[in-house]
Design a protein around this motif. Structure first.
Motif, mmCIF file in Angstrom:
data_model
loop_
_atom_site.group_PDB
_atom_site.id
_atom_site.type_symbol
_atom_site.label_atom_id
_atom_site.label_comp_id
_atom_site.label_asym_id
_atom_site.label_seq_id
_atom_site.Cartn_x
_atom_site.Cartn_y
_atom_site.Cartn_z
ATOM 1 N N ARG A 1 21.534 37.133 61.882
ATOM 2 C CA ARG A 1 20.148 36.689 61.896
ATOM 3 C C ARG A 1 19.609 37.079 63.256
ATOM 4 O O ARG A 1 20.190 36.731 64.268
ATOM 5 N N PRO B 1 10.529 36.691 59.266
ATOM 6 C CA PRO B 1 11.888 37.007 58.847
ATOM 7 C C PRO B 1 11.913 37.734 57.504
ATOM 8 O O PRO B 1 11.236 37.343 56.556
ATOM 9 N N GLN C 1 18.896 39.150 58.207
ATOM 10 C CA GLN C 1 17.476 38.812 58.332
ATOM 11 C C GLN C 1 17.060 39.100 59.772
ATOM 12 O O GLN C 1 17.817 38.854 60.704
#
Length: 153
Positions: free
Chosen positions: A7, A134, A143
Motif C-alpha cells: 500500500r 487510492p 494500492q
C-alpha cells in the motif's frame, strides 16, 4: 519470485506511494549499498511541508538549521531533510516527466484500510492536492495514491 501486497502513498513532487519488487543481486556483483539513509527535498513552503510530515504523517523533528533553513525529520524508518527553496522568485516548478532527478518519493502504508483512512484525512487538509485517490497499481493487488507537496494555507 514473491510479490508482496503493498500500500503506497505518493507525493509529487514529494511523495508517491507505490510498490517495489527487489530483484536478487547476482552473486558475482558486490552489493555496496544497504538502503536509503535519508532523502533531502527542496520545498516551496518549509513550514507547510514540515507540518505535513510531522502532524499528518507522524514524523518526529530531529533538528533544524536556521542558517539554510532546513528541518530534519524521521519516522524511525526513513529520515527526510526538508530544505527551503533558496530564491522563491527564481523557483522552477517540479515536473516529474521533464526534470532529471527525483520522480517521486514513495512511502509505504501498513494496510489498504490505513491508506483509505489517510486519503480521507488528506481530503480535509486545505493545502494538499490529491492527484489521484487510492487505486490498484496496474493489475497488481498493490494500492497507491499520489499527492502534491503541501502549500501554505
Amino acid at each position: 519470485m514473491y510479490y508482496p501486497e503493498f500500500r503506497l502513498l505518493s507525493l509529487s513532487p514529494l511523495l508517491l506511494l507505490s510498490a517495489s519488487v527487489i530483484a536478487d543481486t547476482p552473486k558475482d556483483v558486490k552489493n555496496w549499498v544497504g538502503g536509503v539513509d535519508h532523502l533531502g527535498l527542496t520545498v516551496s513552503n518549509l513550514d507547510a511541508s514540515k507540518a505535513f510530515f510531522a502532524d499528518v504523517l507522524g514524523f518526529k523533528t530531529l533538528g533544524s538549521d536556521s542558517t539554510y533553513p532546513a528541518y530534519f525529520l524521521s519516522n524511525n524508518k526513513i529520515t527526510i531533510t526538508l530544505w527551503r527553496v533558496k530564491n522563491d522568485e527564481k523557483r522552477v516548478e517540479f515536473n516529474r516527466a521533464e526534470n532529471v532527478g527525483l520522480h517521486h518519493l514513495a512511502l509505504s502504508v501498513e494496510s489498504i484500510e490505513k491508506l483509505a483512512q489517510l486519503h480521507d484525512h488528506l481530503k480535509t487538509q486545505n493545502n494538499i492536492k490529491i492527484e489521484f485517490a487510492p487505486e490498484n497499481l496496474g493489475n497488481s493487488p498493490t494500492q497507491h495514491m499520489m499527492i502534491r507537496e503541501p502549500r501554505a494555507c
